[in-house]
Design a protein around this motif. Structure first.
Motif: not given
Length: 495
Positions: A96-103, A106-110, A333-337, A341-352
């Motif tokens: 078990p890992v805290g949500e902020n620690e996991y983000r 995974y998000d900030d570093v990974g 067929c796109f699967l959510p990813s 993460i804001a940069d991923y949302r922006r890329y999705a917008e560019q794709t559409w």
């Protein structure tokens, strides 16, 4: 590993003893169904591969992975995970890992640092870290890696094999080595490895920490020889004693060996899933009532997958030959990813936006589906005439291997040379530079122009190549190699 490569017989002990698998994702997660906590499989090609390997072993296997899910934490407190052993066929011990620690991990570093560097997409996912304290930017990543290493320390039997997977856990091998020097440690990278130029765009302290963490392993596995050699080059740049011919690094009084193990697919399981009633309905729906040939892609919405340039290439193809629009269409067929993460949302917008622009010029040229519907994705893989895989970089790209196995129409595959699958699928239409829209359009045209006979030969060649790679053999080769290293020998598999 190619079937033509000669190798010595694996030691009889490779399946003996305790195996500890360590990865970012575990095999199951808990869901709330009418107030009951119910386990469900995690959707991931890596997870599916490791689960099959774990089930096939006759000896004890324990899987360790972090989880930030609150329902998983509840299930852990209630002691539900040990009850899964009988149904899984192995033990699962989540951390078990805290949500902020996991983000942060995974998000900030990974994603924000490592994924960008490993895949060369810094232009779309900028690498962000503290200029004042670069090494400190790894703190949440280091904390989760440390927690997993401590779990391994408590769980692993004397002399156990610890198999650590992927870029999220680059620091863990050295951490396990310090705590449990009796273990034999493997680290396998499911992603590409960057050139020294890309890696050392990071601050030196950060690059040294990541490479030094991996060098805690006895054996490092990569998908491709080019990525293994990049790692050796990075080690040499850091001053380690590197034997490029043997694939051996001497560092801090011990040796780490580097080898290649092309990742396989669970072909029987894939075929079974693709023949489900739901996948069959989607396969019919993708082609029913529309005589046009289908150019397809199945991807996560990730900048590394390069969807925007793929659509631009298709639009260019129709611009160059407007009559083609009457006989060819594009279905995705796109699967959510990583939607948080804001940069991923922006890329999705560019794709559409790219889809809309092309459909404005060529109405009904592209149909794009979005959502976590794996039966729909499998249906499209059964239905395509041409599958486009134009990733900027990809450790394997499982879709490229899945397509030729399940497709019903001897479909062609346009395949980026920057994917691990490019070393396996000799029958694909090659795309050397996936960032080049003109080259991608030309590759699509070449695939569409293949004769039925050429398509059939290529499709059968690709399907046979995928079927020749066996999950059990893939892992057994790693086990036998780490056993050889532990006995002061050299790995049997090639670099």
């Amino acid at each position: 590993m190619s079937a033509s490569v000669s190798r010595t017989e694996a030691p009889a002990s490779i399946n003996a003893g305790h195996l500890v698998l360590v990865s970012d994702r575990g095999p199951v997660e808990f869901a709330d169904r009418a107030g009951q906590l119910v386990p469900r499989p995690r959707a991931s090609s890596v997870t599916a591969l490791l689960s099959g390997v774990a089930r096939a072993r006759p000896e004890r296997t324990t899987w360790v992975a972090p989880t930030a899910a609150q329902l998983d934490a509840q299930a852990s407190r209630r002691g539900l995970f040990p009850r899964l052993t009988a149904s899984l066929g192995y033990e699962y011990a989540p951390l078990p890992v805290g949500e902020n620690e996991y983000r942060g991990y995974y998000d900030d570093v990974g994603v924000g640092i490592l994924w960008s560097i490993l895949h060369g997409i810094e232009d779309q996912i900028p690498v962000i870290y503290s200029r004042d304290d670069p090494a400190g930017s790894l703190s949440p990543y280091r904390a989760v890696n440390r927690g997993l290493a401590e779990s391994v320390t408590r769980i692993a039997h004397e002399g156990a094999v610890v198999a650590i997977h992927d870029y999220q856990l680059m620091l863990a091998p050295a951490m396990v080595r310090i705590r449990r020097p009796d273990t034999r440690i493997i680290h396998f990278s499911h992603t590409p490895f960057p050139t020294p130029r890309s890696l050392f765009a990071l601050p030196p302290a950060m690059a040294r920490a990541l490479v030094g963490g991996m060098l805690g392993a006895d054996l490092l596995g990569f998908q491709r020889a080019r990525w293994a050699r990049r790692f050796l080059d990075c080690c040499a740049r850091l001053g380690a004693d590197v034997d490029h011919d043997l694939g051996r690094i001497r560092h801090r009084g011990r040796s780490t060996w580097v080898r290649c193990y092309p990742t396989p697919m669970d072909v029987p399981g894939l075929v079974t899933r693709s023949r489900s009633e739901g996948a069959g309905r989607w396969a019919l729906r993708m082609r029913h009532g529309d005589p046009r040939r289908v150019v397809a892609r199945v991807d996560r919405l990730d900048p590394a997958k390069n969807a925007v340039r793929g659509f631009q290439a298709f639009g260019l193809l129709l611009d160059q030959d407007p009559a083609l629009a009457a006989s060819v269409r594009f279905v995705a067929c796109f699967l959510p990813s990583r939607e948080r993460i804001a940069d991923y949302r922006r890329y999705a917008e560019q794709t559409w936006a790219a889809v809309d622009r092309i459909n404005t010029r060529h109405p009904d040229g592209i149909t794009a589906h979005y959502g976590d519907d794996h039966e729909r994705a499998l249906g499209l893989l059964r239905a395509y005439d041409v599958l486009l895989v134009n990733s900027v970089a990809d450790g394997l790209n499982a879709v490229a291997l899945e397509g030729p196995v399940v497709n019903d129409h001897h479909g062609a595959v346009v395949l980026s040379g920057e994917t691990g699958a490019a070393d396996v699928l000799a029958g694909a239409v090659p795309l050397a530079e996936p960032r080049d829209v003109d080259a991608t359009a030309a590759a699509l045209r070449a695939a569409l122009d293949l004769t039925p006979g050429e398509r059939q030969v290529r499709a059968r060649t690709m399907a046979a190549a995928v079927a020749a790679l066996k999950p059990a053999e893939w892992f057994e080769h790693q086990l036998s190699d780490v056993e050889a290293v532990a006995a002061a020998g050299a790995p049997c598999c090639p670099l």
